[in-house]
Write a protein that holds these residues in place. Structure first.
Motif, mmCIF file in Angstrom:
data_model
loop_
_atom_site.group_PDB
_atom_site.id
_atom_site.type_symbol
_atom_site.label_atom_id
_atom_site.label_comp_id
_atom_site.label_asym_id
_atom_site.label_seq_id
_atom_site.Cartn_x
_atom_site.Cartn_y
_atom_site.Cartn_z
ATOM 1 N N GLU A 260 0.854 -1.174 0.000
ATOM 2 C CA GLU A 260 0.000 0.000 0.000
ATOM 3 C C GLU A 260 0.898 1.234 0.000
ATOM 4 O OE1 GLU A 260 -3.060 -0.073 2.958
ATOM 5 O OE2 GLU A 260 -2.838 -2.237 3.068
ATOM 6 N N LEU B 200 -3.942 -0.117 -3.936
ATOM 7 C CA LEU B 200 -3.718 -1.459 -3.385
ATOM 8 C C LEU B 200 -3.862 -2.447 -4.529
ATOM 9 C CD1 LEU B 200 -3.304 -3.329 -0.930
ATOM 10 C CD2 LEU B 200 -5.786 -3.366 -0.654
ATOM 11 N N LEU C 277 -3.889 -6.372 -5.774
ATOM 12 C CA LEU C 277 -4.150 -7.700 -5.218
ATOM 13 C C LEU C 277 -4.331 -8.707 -6.341
ATOM 14 C CD1 LEU C 277 -6.888 -6.560 -2.677
ATOM 15 C CD2 LEU C 277 -4.571 -7.290 -2.063
ATOM 16 N N ASP D 46 -3.855 -13.565 -1.822
ATOM 17 C CA ASP D 46 -3.599 -12.358 -1.044
ATOM 18 C C ASP D 46 -4.314 -12.238 0.307
ATOM 19 O OD1 ASP D 46 -1.447 -11.165 -2.235
ATOM 20 O OD2 ASP D 46 -2.643 -10.061 -3.702
ATOM 21 N N THR D 47 -4.878 -13.362 0.788
ATOM 22 C CA THR D 47 -5.229 -13.502 2.204
ATOM 23 C C THR D 47 -4.689 -14.878 2.589
ATOM 24 O OG1 THR D 47 -7.337 -14.641 1.833
ATOM 25 C CG2 THR D 47 -7.412 -12.220 1.945
ATOM 26 N N GLU E 89 -11.463 -9.002 3.890
ATOM 27 C CA GLU E 89 -10.221 -8.608 4.581
ATOM 28 C C GLU E 89 -9.526 -7.409 3.966
ATOM 29 O OE1 GLU E 89 -7.100 -11.390 5.589
ATOM 30 O OE2 GLU E 89 -8.577 -12.996 5.722
ATOM 31 N N LYS E 90 -9.541 -7.326 2.638
ATOM 32 C CA LYS E 90 -8.680 -6.328 1.995
ATOM 33 C C LYS E 90 -9.433 -5.305 1.142
ATOM 34 C CE LYS E 90 -4.634 -8.314 3.142
ATOM 35 N NZ LYS E 90 -3.692 -9.073 2.338
#
Ligand code: TMP
Length: 226
Positions: free
Chosen positions: A3, A57, A59, A64-65, A102-103
């Motif tokens: 980020e 951001l 992803l 990515d989690t 989450e993101k």
């Protein structure tokens, strides 16, 4: 990509307000057949945004989690050759739901520009079209499972099979091993989806990395100015 919010260079500062207006809180996807170069192009685009001083951001989907990366492992392991299309579909959707929770959700709420390497468009093309589950049915399931179904903008990087296979010079994962007939249908699935939906643009992904990057930026900047 981490980020970020860097100081924009002088040239970008002149247009900062415009660019912020265009990209803050936007959800942008780069997608296409295996070997189209979308991961490289997503990274270059995210770096370009970063240089304009826009908090970004980047992803990948699936992944990515912690949960998403485990699901990705199950999906792509070559020994899972017996996996049914419906199982694929639900696992891709599960990884995506987790990525949102989450993101993506928090980043978009925070005004970041979220750049995704693949999204629901892949499930439409792979499981829906090539896997013959049906794109409409994939979309209906997504509408029930996902907080947000469609991005603001999707770039489909179109490439023929010959160029794509030349670029995939490594050990292939389970999806990549599915054969030319399947992958030709994947390509047609992406093109069909782009014909049907608003907010989709097809970019010719043949050519070198810089050429394709310029084509991607042309489309995105034009979209942002509309
Ligand atoms: P990647 O390596 O480009 O990240 O994608 C992993 C593989 O998973 C790739 O072969 C495309 C496939 N895929 C699907 O079949 N359905 C999906 O919904 C997604 C996101 C990827």
């Amino acid at each position: 990509m981490a980020e970020s919010r860097r100081q924009p260079d002088r040239k970008s500062r002149l247009h900062k307000t415009d660019l912020e207006y265009k990209f803050v809180g936007k959800f942008i996807v780069l997608d296409g057949p295996d070997g189209c170069g979308k991961s490289t192009q997503a990274r270059l685009f995210a770096e370009w945004l970063d240089r304009q001083g826009i908090a970004t951001l980047q992803l990948r989907d699936p992944g990515d989690t912690v949960i998403g990366e485990q699901i990705r492992g199950i999906l792509l392991r070559p020994e899972h050759v017996v996996m049914d299309t419906r199982t694929e579909l639900l696992l891709y959707m599960a990884a995506r739901a987790q990525l949102w929770a989450e993101k993506m959700g928090p980043a978009l709420a925070d005004g970041k520009c979220v750049v995704l390497d693949r999204w629901l468009s892949s499930t439409c093309a792979y499981q829906g079209y090539a896997g013959e589950f049906g794109m409409d049915k994939v979309i209906r399931i997504a509408e029930d499972c996902l907080e947000r179904v469609w991005p603001d903008l999707t770039i489909i990087l179109d490439v023929n099979l010959e160029t794509a296979s030349r670029r995939l010079k490594r050990e292939l994962d389970r999806m990549e091993q599915k054969g030319d007939g399947y992958h030709e249908k994947v390509r047609q699935g992406f093109l069909e989806l782009a014909r049907l939906r608003e907010g989709f643009f097809v970019v010719d992904a043949s050519g070198d990395i810089e050429t394709v990057h310029k084509r991607v930026l042309d489309v995105i900047v034009q979209w942002g100015s509309a």
